[in-house]
Design a protein around this motif. Structure first.
Motif, PDB file in Angstrom:
ATOM      1  N   THR A 110      48.781  33.667  12.766  1.00  0.00           N
ATOM      2  CA  THR A 110      49.284  33.682  14.044  1.00  0.00           C
ATOM      3  C   THR A 110      48.590  33.380  15.211  1.00  0.00           C
ATOM      4  OG1 THR A 110      50.937  35.557  13.258  1.00  0.00           O
ATOM      5  CG2 THR A 110      50.989  35.169  15.557  1.00  0.00           C
ATOM      6  N   ASP A 111      47.452  33.701  15.326  1.00  0.00           N
ATOM      7  CA  ASP A 111      46.675  33.343  16.511  1.00  0.00           C
ATOM      8  C   ASP A 111      46.452  31.785  16.289  1.00  0.00           C
ATOM      9  OD1 ASP A 111      46.211  36.012  16.761  1.00  0.00           O
ATOM     10  OD2 ASP A 111      44.027  36.169  15.754  1.00  0.00           O
ATOM     11  N   VAL A 112      46.572  31.142  15.413  1.00  0.00           N
ATOM     12  CA  VAL A 112      46.366  29.403  15.467  1.00  0.00           C
ATOM     13  C   VAL A 112      47.917  29.246  16.470  1.00  0.00           C
ATOM     14  CG1 VAL A 112      46.805  27.403  14.228  1.00  0.00           C
ATOM     15  CG2 VAL A 112      45.531  29.520  13.357  1.00  0.00           C
ATOM     16  N   GLY A 113      49.076  29.705  16.185  1.00  0.00           N
ATOM     17  CA  GLY A 113      49.790  29.201  17.052  1.00  0.00           C
ATOM     18  C   GLY A 113      49.907  29.604  18.376  1.00  0.00           C
ATOM     19  N   ALA A 114      49.449  30.707  18.539  1.00  0.00           N
ATOM     20  CA  ALA A 114      49.205  31.125  20.015  1.00  0.00           C
ATOM     21  C   ALA A 114      48.301  30.214  20.706  1.00  0.00           C
ATOM     22  CB  ALA A 114      48.779  32.428  20.215  1.00  0.00           C
ATOM     23  N   VAL A 115      47.237  29.738  20.147  1.00  0.00           N
ATOM     24  CA  VAL A 115      46.171  28.914  20.678  1.00  0.00           C
ATOM     25  C   VAL A 115      46.769  27.572  21.066  1.00  0.00           C
ATOM     26  CG1 VAL A 115      44.104  27.797  20.372  1.00  0.00           C
ATOM     27  CG2 VAL A 115      44.271  29.973  19.978  1.00  0.00           C
ATOM     28  N   LEU A 116      47.535  26.911  19.943  1.00  0.00           N
ATOM     29  CA  LEU A 116      48.262  25.673  20.257  1.00  0.00           C
ATOM     30  C   LEU A 116      49.086  25.979  21.245  1.00  0.00           C
ATOM     31  CD1 LEU A 116      48.918  24.765  16.412  1.00  0.00           C
ATOM     32  CD2 LEU A 116      47.272  23.706  17.871  1.00  0.00           C
ATOM     33  N   ASP A 117      49.880  26.843  21.377  1.00  0.00           N
ATOM     34  CA  ASP A 117      50.976  27.184  22.433  1.00  0.00           C
ATOM     35  C   ASP A 117      50.032  27.011  23.933  1.00  0.00           C
ATOM     36  OD1 ASP A 117      53.033  27.277  20.817  1.00  0.00           O
ATOM     37  OD2 ASP A 117      52.959  29.603  21.053  1.00  0.00           O
ATOM     38  N   ALA A 118      48.833  27.469  23.919  1.00  0.00           N
ATOM     39  CA  ALA A 118      48.220  27.520  25.090  1.00  0.00           C
ATOM     40  C   ALA A 118      47.470  26.135  25.481  1.00  0.00           C
ATOM     41  CB  ALA A 118      47.137  28.625  25.113  1.00  0.00           C
ATOM     42  N   LEU A 119      47.321  25.605  24.510  1.00  0.00           N
ATOM     43  CA  LEU A 119      46.863  24.004  24.694  1.00  0.00           C
ATOM     44  C   LEU A 119      47.864  23.129  24.929  1.00  0.00           C
ATOM     45  CD1 LEU A 119      44.127  24.075  21.744  1.00  0.00           C
ATOM     46  CD2 LEU A 119      43.787  24.343  24.168  1.00  0.00           C
TER      47      LEU A 119
END
Length: 285
Positions: A89-98
């Motif tokens: 899930t953290d991967v998706g959160a980082v992609l959202d932020a980027l």
């Protein structure tokens, strides 16, 4: 601001994920972006030589600290419940932020060891369309039966012993392997070592979901890898049944230097060029 990168943070479910954004490469704007996910217990800053090689090859680079490691919180303790599901899930959160940096650009997840498993699980369980390619370097399912010769007979008690300690103490203290880790991460890792499969995550059969991933994959195993030898990546590639997989062995001869599970990072010029060539084959956004 470090001399090599800008340190940023992404908040997700009470955790704070450290993100290192390296300067844009020379050349025309809009270069493909590689987001690196590290091995268990390895800090993002360890990948600075590899990030430099990727930039030299014309790629933009972001390196993320896995939850609980380096600049990312929470520090693993008895109170931590997270495992593979949260890491994915953290991967998706980082992609959202980027997203503002990624819009219109080819984007790759590049995972090393545990980071590679996490990248694969993100593609299997979440919005796979946000990512154009997966690069897996020194990644494998540490299934004890998948190791060559008699090695597996040592892998099974070793991995399950670590899991037993993590259960008993409520956290893995990092004694000689993997750094301090939440017991859920160790539980899920030990499950893959015991069964050769990904566990059920949030009610989803992750192993079956991996079989439906269609994202193009560059899968690179490394000579003299003491933790994930070539055979363990072959086993993972076998699960990626729907994905176009480009399989490569990174040899000592190609690298021009000794290699193992970690030291490839410091001899990664030819590998960075291979990642850039792979990125160039991906459909442009």
């Amino acid at each position: 601001m470090n001399g090599d990168y800008t340190q940023e943070f992404v908040e997700v479910d009470g955790a704070r994920i450290g993100v290192q954004v390296h300067p844009e490469p020379d050349g025309p704007p809009g270069a493909p972006v590689v987001v690196i996910w590290p091995a268990m217990g390895v800090r993002a800053r360890y990948y600075r030589p590899f990030a430099a090689a990727l930039r030299e090859a014309g790629l933009a680079v972001v390196v993320v600290d896995l939850r609980g490691t380096g600049e990312s919180t929470p520090a693993p303790s008895r109170d931590c419940r997270y495992g593979y599901a949260e890491l994915a899930t953290d991967v998706g959160a980082v992609l959202d932020a980027l997203k503002p940096r990624l819009d219109g650009r080819t984007r790759l997840l590049l995972g090393h060891s545990l980071g590679g498993q996490v990248a694969v699980l993100h593609q299997a369980l979440h919005d796979a369309d946000r990512v154009d390619g997966l690069a897996l370097v020194a990644v494998g399912i540490p299934w004890w039966r998948g190791y060559p010769g008699l090695r597996g007979w040592g892998v099974l008690p070793y991995t399950q012993g670590i899991a037993a300690v993590a259960r008993l103490l409520g956290v893995w203290p990092g004694w000689g392997f993997g750094g301090r880790q939440a017991r859920g991460v160790i539980r899920d890792w030990a499950y893959t070592a015991r069964t050769g499969r990904f566990p059920v995550l949030d009610g989803v059969d992750a192993d079956a979901a991996v079989g439906r991933v269609r994202t193009p994959v560059l899968a690179v195993s490394v000579d003299d890898d003491q933790y994930t030898p070539h055979e363990t990546l072959d086993h993972l590639c076998g699960k990626l049944a729907a994905a176009p997989v480009t399989r490569h062995r990174y040899t000592v001869a190609e690298a021009g230097a000794p290699l193992d599970h970690f030291t490839w990072v410091r001899a990664a010029g030819p590998l960075a060029a291979r990642v850039a060539a792979f990125a160039a084959t991906l459909p442009r956004r």
